[in-house]
Design an enzyme around this catalytic site. Structure first.
Site, mmCIF file in Angstrom:
data_model
loop_
_atom_site.group_PDB
_atom_site.id
_atom_site.type_symbol
_atom_site.label_atom_id
_atom_site.label_comp_id
_atom_site.label_asym_id
_atom_site.label_seq_id
_atom_site.Cartn_x
_atom_site.Cartn_y
_atom_site.Cartn_z
ATOM 1 N N CYS A 154 -16.299 -10.146 5.158
ATOM 2 C CA CYS A 154 -15.679 -8.867 4.841
ATOM 3 C C CYS A 154 -14.407 -9.090 4.039
ATOM 4 O O CYS A 154 -13.595 -9.953 4.389
ATOM 5 C CB CYS A 154 -15.353 -8.104 6.120
ATOM 6 S SG CYS A 154 -16.781 -7.897 7.212
ATOM 7 N N CYS A 204 0.838 -1.202 0.000
ATOM 8 C CA CYS A 204 0.000 0.000 0.000
ATOM 9 C C CYS A 204 0.878 1.259 0.000
ATOM 10 O O CYS A 204 1.849 1.350 0.758
ATOM 11 C CB CYS A 204 -0.909 -0.002 1.223
ATOM 12 S SG CYS A 204 -2.036 1.424 1.269
ATOM 13 N N CYS A 214 0.092 5.156 6.822
ATOM 14 C CA CYS A 214 -0.584 4.996 8.116
ATOM 15 C C CYS A 214 0.410 4.426 9.136
ATOM 16 O O CYS A 214 0.982 3.350 8.927
ATOM 17 C CB CYS A 214 -1.783 4.072 7.981
ATOM 18 S SG CYS A 214 -2.927 4.558 6.664
ATOM 19 N N ARG A 244 -18.266 -3.217 17.348
ATOM 20 C CA ARG A 244 -17.483 -4.424 17.113
ATOM 21 C C ARG A 244 -16.120 -4.373 17.798
ATOM 22 O O ARG A 244 -15.384 -3.403 17.679
ATOM 23 C CB ARG A 244 -17.275 -4.630 15.608
ATOM 24 C CG ARG A 244 -16.415 -5.857 15.282
ATOM 25 C CD ARG A 244 -16.233 -6.047 13.804
ATOM 26 N NE ARG A 244 -17.512 -6.302 13.166
ATOM 27 C CZ ARG A 244 -17.901 -5.740 12.031
ATOM 28 N NH1 ARG A 244 -17.118 -4.897 11.417
ATOM 29 N NH2 ARG A 244 -19.078 -6.031 11.520
ATOM 30 N N CYS A 300 -19.630 1.040 7.593
ATOM 31 C CA CYS A 300 -18.927 0.427 8.725
ATOM 32 C C CYS A 300 -17.770 1.378 8.995
ATOM 33 O O CYS A 300 -16.882 1.533 8.153
ATOM 34 C CB CYS A 300 -18.439 -0.969 8.343
ATOM 35 S SG CYS A 300 -17.384 -1.756 9.583
ATOM 36 N N CYS A 320 -19.269 -7.286 2.981
ATOM 37 C CA CYS A 320 -18.656 -6.023 3.369
ATOM 38 C C CYS A 320 -17.306 -5.935 2.666
ATOM 39 O O CYS A 320 -16.658 -6.960 2.424
ATOM 40 C CB CYS A 320 -18.483 -5.962 4.887
ATOM 41 S SG CYS A 320 -17.643 -4.478 5.509
ATOM 42 N N CYS A 374 0.189 0.659 10.324
ATOM 43 C CA CYS A 374 -0.155 -0.415 9.384
ATOM 44 C C CYS A 374 1.050 -1.157 8.821
ATOM 45 O O CYS A 374 1.917 -0.554 8.161
ATOM 46 C CB CYS A 374 -0.976 0.155 8.239
ATOM 47 S SG CYS A 374 -1.602 -1.132 7.137
#
Length: 336
Positions: free
Chosen positions: A99, A55, A59, A262, A190, A130, A62
């Site tokens: 998901c 990616c 972040c 969640r 979400c 999802c 991450c």
């Protein structure tokens, strides 16, 4: 009298909830939870990384960011049949929602066609679908809606003021714009965040305020506890106090009473006792299975054993799809 559905919380109101004595906060959250849900039912989802690593984002939490040396091996987008085989396994293990996560800044249209085929296949199995694929355009959101997608995950991650300390390759408005495209396409959102990234209680209050004041409360609100991965900038951050995590769950329940709250990342490091407190505080959804994208998750048998100890059942699909339509007057159980 029931809790009011509101979208106009002040930061002072949210902070006051987080500052309540623990027993009082748990009592209020538990009462509101019972007004909207069966406290002995928990919705079960399974999350699969359909495209891992590489990616371009930065972040700070991450391991999938290409710029960090975390030892993670990147994998290209999975084939549709392989994803559907995983979805079938998830359904047989008791999941009602599947998901799919891809480590993209935003998907290319050619990749979205493949994801759309995955979504259609998951829905054909009778599972909710999802996806979390990064930032979406309005047209991409419509494509996913046409494929049958139920939920789109796009977390705010943290409060608006500290966002730039965690992520510099996009800004807060980018997150809000994608959520707007998702809502406009008729998809359920979400949306939650990550706690334990070195933020103060006031900064956690700002995250919760931002979530509660969205034009529509997210259908699912994942509360992630930072999983520290060596090689990421946030590795070595001071651990969040467990009671502070429970407080965050409880306030999320009070502010967004009709949403699924969640327990997400970080559950592998949580004791059974801490998870039980979170359920008492209003958490009623978990990810089920051995992995959560690229980090560990309690295995299915451990979750089944914990559910048995607590008398918890998996939430039937019909129950988790219920929507509360009417706001009602606020009584002594109101969030504030």
């Amino acid at each position: 009298m029931s809790a009011v559905i509101r979208h106009d919380y002040s930061l002072a109101e949210v902070s006051a909830l987080l500052d309540l004595p623990f027993a009082e906060l748990m009592h209020r959250a538990g009462k509101v939870h019972r007004e909207y849900f069966d406290p002995n039912q928990v919705q079960v989802s399974t999350l699969l990384s359909i495209k891992t690593g590489g990616c371009p984002e930065d972040c700070g939490y991450c391991p999938q960011a290409a710029r960090y040396n975390t030892g993670l091996k990147a994998h290209k987008l999975m084939e549709v049949d392989a994803v559907l085989a995983k979805a079938a396994q998830a359904k047989s293990a008791g999941a009602t929602r599947f998901c799919m996560g891809a480590a993209w800044r935003s998907p290319k249209d050619r990749d979205l066609e493949k994801v759309a085929a995955m979504v259609s296949g998951v829905r054909a199995m009778g599972l909710e679908a999802c996806a979390t694929l990064g930032m979406l355009t309005a047209e991409q959101a419509k494509t996913l809606k046409s494929a049958g997608l139920d939920y789109y995950n796009h977390n705010l991650d943290t409060g608006p003021d500290e966002y730039a300390d965690i992520i510099k390759t996009r800004d807060y408005q980018d997150r809000l714009d994608t959520l707007g495209h998702v809502r406009e396409a008729g998809l359920k959102t979400c949306c939650g965040g990550i706690v334990g990234m070195g933020e103060s209680r006031a900064e956690r209050a700002a995250l919760l305020q931002s979530l509660a004041n969205l034009p529509e409360h997210p259908g699912s609100v994942p509360i992630n506890r930072l999983v520290q991965v060596e090689g990421t900038p946030l590795h070595g951050t001071a651990q969040l106090d467990p009671f502070e995590f429970v407080r965050t769950i409880a306030v999320a329940r009070l502010l967004m009473p009709a949403s699924m709250v969640r327990l997400s990342a970080g559950r592998a490091e949580m004791s059974e006792e801490l998870q039980a407190l979170c359920f008492l505080a209003g958490a009623n959804s978990i990810f089920y299975g051995e992995k959560l994208l690229t980090t560990g998750n309690p295995d299915i048998e451990a979750d089944r054993a914990l559910f048995a100890k607590l008398g918890i059942q998996g939430m039937p699909l019909a129950e988790e799809s219920k929507t509360v339509h009417a706001d009602v007057l606020c009584g002594d159980s109101c969030a504030v």
